[in-house]
Design a protein around this motif. Structure first.
Motif, PDB file in Angstrom:
ATOM      1  N   GLU A   6       0.836  -1.193   0.000  1.00 34.95           N
ATOM      2  CA  GLU A   6       0.000   0.000   0.000  1.00 34.95           C
ATOM      3  C   GLU A   6       0.874   1.247   0.000  1.00 34.95           C
ATOM      4  N   PRO A   7       0.680   2.140  -0.959  1.00 35.12           N
ATOM      5  CA  PRO A   7       1.529   3.336  -1.035  1.00 35.12           C
ATOM      6  C   PRO A   7       1.280   4.290   0.114  1.00 35.12           C
ATOM      7  N   ARG A   8       2.307   5.076   0.425  1.00 33.79           N
ATOM      8  CA  ARG A   8       2.153   6.095   1.438  1.00 33.79           C
ATOM      9  C   ARG A   8       1.315   7.246   0.892  1.00 33.79           C
ATOM     10  N   ARG A   9       0.813   8.063   1.795  1.00 36.07           N
ATOM     11  CA  ARG A   9       0.033   9.226   1.380  1.00 36.07           C
ATOM     12  C   ARG A   9       0.925  10.216   0.635  1.00 36.07           C
ATOM     13  N   GLY A  10       0.299  10.944  -0.258  1.00 36.86           N
ATOM     14  CA  GLY A  10       1.043  11.977  -0.968  1.00 36.86           C
ATOM     15  C   GLY A  10       1.553  11.497  -2.305  1.00 36.86           C
ATOM     16  N   ARG A  11       1.989  12.405  -3.123  1.00 31.48           N
ATOM     17  CA  ARG A  11       2.509  12.076  -4.440  1.00 31.48           C
ATOM     18  C   ARG A  11       4.011  12.277  -4.443  1.00 31.48           C
ATOM     19  N   PRO A  12       4.813  11.329  -4.970  1.00 28.45           N
ATOM     20  CA  PRO A  12       4.414  10.126  -5.668  1.00 28.45           C
ATOM     21  C   PRO A  12       4.146   8.929  -4.770  1.00 28.45           C
ATOM     22  N   GLY A  13       4.162   9.068  -3.434  1.00 29.18           N
ATOM     23  CA  GLY A  13       3.735   7.969  -2.577  1.00 29.18           C
ATOM     24  C   GLY A  13       4.859   7.242  -1.890  1.00 29.18           C
ATOM     25  N   TYR A  14       6.030   7.188  -2.493  1.00 29.79           N
ATOM     26  CA  TYR A  14       7.197   6.545  -1.904  1.00 29.79           C
ATOM     27  C   TYR A  14       8.396   7.449  -2.103  1.00 29.79           C
ATOM     28  N   ASP A  15       9.300   7.453  -1.128  1.00 31.56           N
ATOM     29  CA  ASP A  15      10.529   8.187  -1.366  1.00 31.56           C
ATOM     30  C   ASP A  15      11.485   7.303  -2.168  1.00 31.56           C
ATOM     31  N   GLN A  16      12.569   7.898  -2.620  1.00 30.19           N
ATOM     32  CA  GLN A  16      13.493   7.188  -3.498  1.00 30.19           C
ATOM     33  C   GLN A  16      14.081   5.950  -2.838  1.00 30.19           C
ATOM     34  N   ARG A  17      14.397   6.076  -1.544  1.00 30.35           N
ATOM     35  CA  ARG A  17      15.004   4.947  -0.840  1.00 30.35           C
ATOM     36  C   ARG A  17      14.076   3.752  -0.789  1.00 30.35           C
ATOM     37  N   ARG A  18      12.818   3.996  -0.493  1.00 30.84           N
ATOM     38  CA  ARG A  18      11.866   2.885  -0.380  1.00 30.84           C
ATOM     39  C   ARG A  18      11.628   2.227  -1.732  1.00 30.84           C
ATOM     40  N   ILE A  19      11.558   3.031  -2.789  1.00 27.99           N
ATOM     41  CA  ILE A  19      11.417   2.449  -4.131  1.00 27.99           C
ATOM     42  C   ILE A  19      12.616   1.562  -4.443  1.00 27.99           C
ATOM     43  N   LEU A  20      13.815   2.029  -4.094  1.00 26.33           N
ATOM     44  CA  LEU A  20      15.025   1.248  -4.332  1.00 26.33           C
ATOM     45  C   LEU A  20      14.951  -0.093  -3.605  1.00 26.33           C
ATOM     46  N   GLU A  21      14.539  -0.078  -2.350  1.00 24.94           N
ATOM     47  CA  GLU A  21      14.476  -1.312  -1.562  1.00 24.94           C
ATOM     48  C   GLU A  21      13.469  -2.298  -2.138  1.00 24.94           C
ATOM     49  N   VAL A  22      12.308  -1.815  -2.539  1.00 30.18           N
ATOM     50  CA  VAL A  22      11.293  -2.684  -3.129  1.00 30.18           C
ATOM     51  C   VAL A  22      11.779  -3.234  -4.465  1.00 30.18           C
ATOM     52  N   ALA A  23      12.455  -2.406  -5.248  1.00 32.54           N
ATOM     53  CA  ALA A  23      12.969  -2.848  -6.541  1.00 32.54           C
ATOM     54  C   ALA A  23      14.014  -3.943  -6.373  1.00 32.54           C
ATOM     55  N   VAL A  24      14.905  -3.788  -5.410  1.00 33.56           N
ATOM     56  CA  VAL A  24      15.931  -4.812  -5.168  1.00 33.56           C
ATOM     57  C   VAL A  24      15.277  -6.139  -4.818  1.00 33.56           C
ATOM     58  N   THR A  25      14.262  -6.110  -3.977  1.00 32.18           N
ATOM     59  CA  THR A  25      13.548  -7.339  -3.624  1.00 32.18           C
ATOM     60  C   THR A  25      12.952  -7.995  -4.865  1.00 32.18           C
ATOM     61  N   ALA A  26      12.374  -7.189  -5.755  1.00 30.48           N
ATOM     62  CA  ALA A  26      11.793  -7.725  -6.985  1.00 30.48           C
ATOM     63  C   ALA A  26      12.867  -8.277  -7.915  1.00 30.48           C
ATOM     64  N   PHE A  27      13.986  -7.572  -8.050  1.00 28.66           N
ATOM     65  CA  PHE A  27      15.085  -8.055  -8.906  1.00 28.66           C
ATOM     66  C   PHE A  27      15.585  -9.416  -8.424  1.00 28.66           C
ATOM     67  N   ILE A  28      15.662  -9.579  -7.109  1.00 32.90           N
ATOM     68  CA  ILE A  28      16.129 -10.852  -6.550  1.00 32.90           C
ATOM     69  C   ILE A  28      15.099 -11.944  -6.803  1.00 32.90           C
ATOM     70  N   GLU A  29      13.844 -11.611  -6.643  1.00 34.21           N
ATOM     71  CA  GLU A  29      12.780 -12.613  -6.780  1.00 34.21           C
ATOM     72  C   GLU A  29      12.570 -13.060  -8.220  1.00 34.21           C
ATOM     73  N   PHE A  30      12.521 -12.098  -9.137  1.00 34.33           N
ATOM     74  CA  PHE A  30      12.183 -12.420 -10.528  1.00 34.33           C
ATOM     75  C   PHE A  30      13.384 -12.450 -11.459  1.00 34.33           C
ATOM     76  N   GLY A  31      14.508 -11.849 -11.037  1.00 33.25           N
ATOM     77  CA  GLY A  31      15.627 -11.635 -11.931  1.00 33.25           C
ATOM     78  C   GLY A  31      15.511 -10.251 -12.546  1.00 33.25           C
ATOM     79  N   TYR A  32      16.640  -9.603 -12.753  1.00 37.88           N
ATOM     80  CA  TYR A  32      16.614  -8.228 -13.248  1.00 37.88           C
ATOM     81  C   TYR A  32      15.942  -8.137 -14.614  1.00 37.88           C
ATOM     82  N   ASP A  33      16.314  -9.020 -15.547  1.00 35.15           N
ATOM     83  CA  ASP A  33      15.788  -8.941 -16.906  1.00 35.15           C
ATOM     84  C   ASP A  33      14.272  -9.133 -16.931  1.00 35.15           C
ATOM     85  N   ALA A  34      13.751  -9.969 -16.058  1.00 31.91           N
ATOM     86  CA  ALA A  34      12.319 -10.274 -16.057  1.00 31.91           C
ATOM     87  C   ALA A  34      11.489  -9.275 -15.270  1.00 31.91           C
ATOM     88  N   THR A  35      12.148  -8.348 -14.588  1.00 38.78           N
ATOM     89  CA  THR A  35      11.429  -7.357 -13.781  1.00 38.78           C
ATOM     90  C   THR A  35      11.269  -6.074 -14.581  1.00 38.78           C
TER      91      THR A  35
END
Length: 206
Positions: A6-35
């Motif tokens: 669930e995104p945080r309030r406000g636009r764009p909803g996440y700060d840069q650090r949190r987007i980075l952390e979520v992206a790293v988790t996705a890259f590990i789970e799916f692989g970079y090319d598939a994400t």
């Protein structure tokens, strides 16, 4: 289907650090090319344009993530304790520090260990990893030459074996487990270096 965050309030909803952390988790789970950026947007509950508010491309996200791990590892080599004194002590400092970096930045190091050189960003990360490995190998060589560690085993093989052990930590270590990072570093040094130390009697012989 992956659970949406669930995104945080406000636009764009996440700060840069949190987007980075979520992206790293996705890259590990799916692989970079598939994400894709679409996958990241779904994970974050944001539009792709909201992600582009913080990062210009998926490659930039990857580069930031890999730099997080590599900058911390490279900093070990420039610390004062890694540049003065006996080579064996400097080596121990770097190995202990590497364990701390791995635990402190576990997702980022995990991602670093999984890159295969499919993009220019990945190839640059691999180049920096090789430079780090060569610097640590040089410490093994120097420690052998000063008589602190055995010199009858190829230092390149030793470095690969030791970091094979250290890198394997990403597969099983859990920060909430019973073993602290300090105890883990002690265990790694005991296993990695005790078998390489010259017996005291050997050091005093001409």
């Amino acid at each position: 289907m992956s659970e949406l965050i669930e995104p945080r309030r406000g636009r764009p909803g996440y700060d840069q650090r949190r987007i980075l952390e979520v992206a790293v988790t996705a890259f590990i789970e799916f692989g970079y090319d598939a994400t894709s950026m679409g996958v990241l947007a779904e994970r974050l509950g944001l539009s792709k344009s909201a992600i582009y508010h913080h990062f210009s491309s998926k490659d930039e996200i990857l580069q930031r993530a890999l730099n997080e791990a590599l900058d911390a590892l490279e900093a070990l080599l420039t610390d004062e304790q890694a540049r003065a004194g006996r080579a064996a002590d400097r080596l121990a400092y770097v190995l202990r520090g590497a364990v701390h970096v791995l635990v402190d930045k576990l997702p980022f190091v995990t991602l670093l260990l999984r890159v295969r050189g499919n993009t220019e960003v990945e190839r640059e990360a691999l180049r920096r990893r090789r430079e780090f490995d060569r610097a640590v190998t040089a410490l093994f060589v120097e420690a052998g030459q000063e008589g602190s560690l055995r010199s009858d085993i190829d230092a390149r093989v030793v470095e690969r074996l030791v970091f094979g052990m250290i890198n394997s930590i990403v597969e099983w270590y859990r920060p909430e487990g019973r073993e602290s990072v300090d105890r883990l570093a002690d265990d790694v040094l005991a296993i990695a270096l005790d078998g390489l130390r010259m017996p005291a009697v050997a050091r005093v012989l001409p």
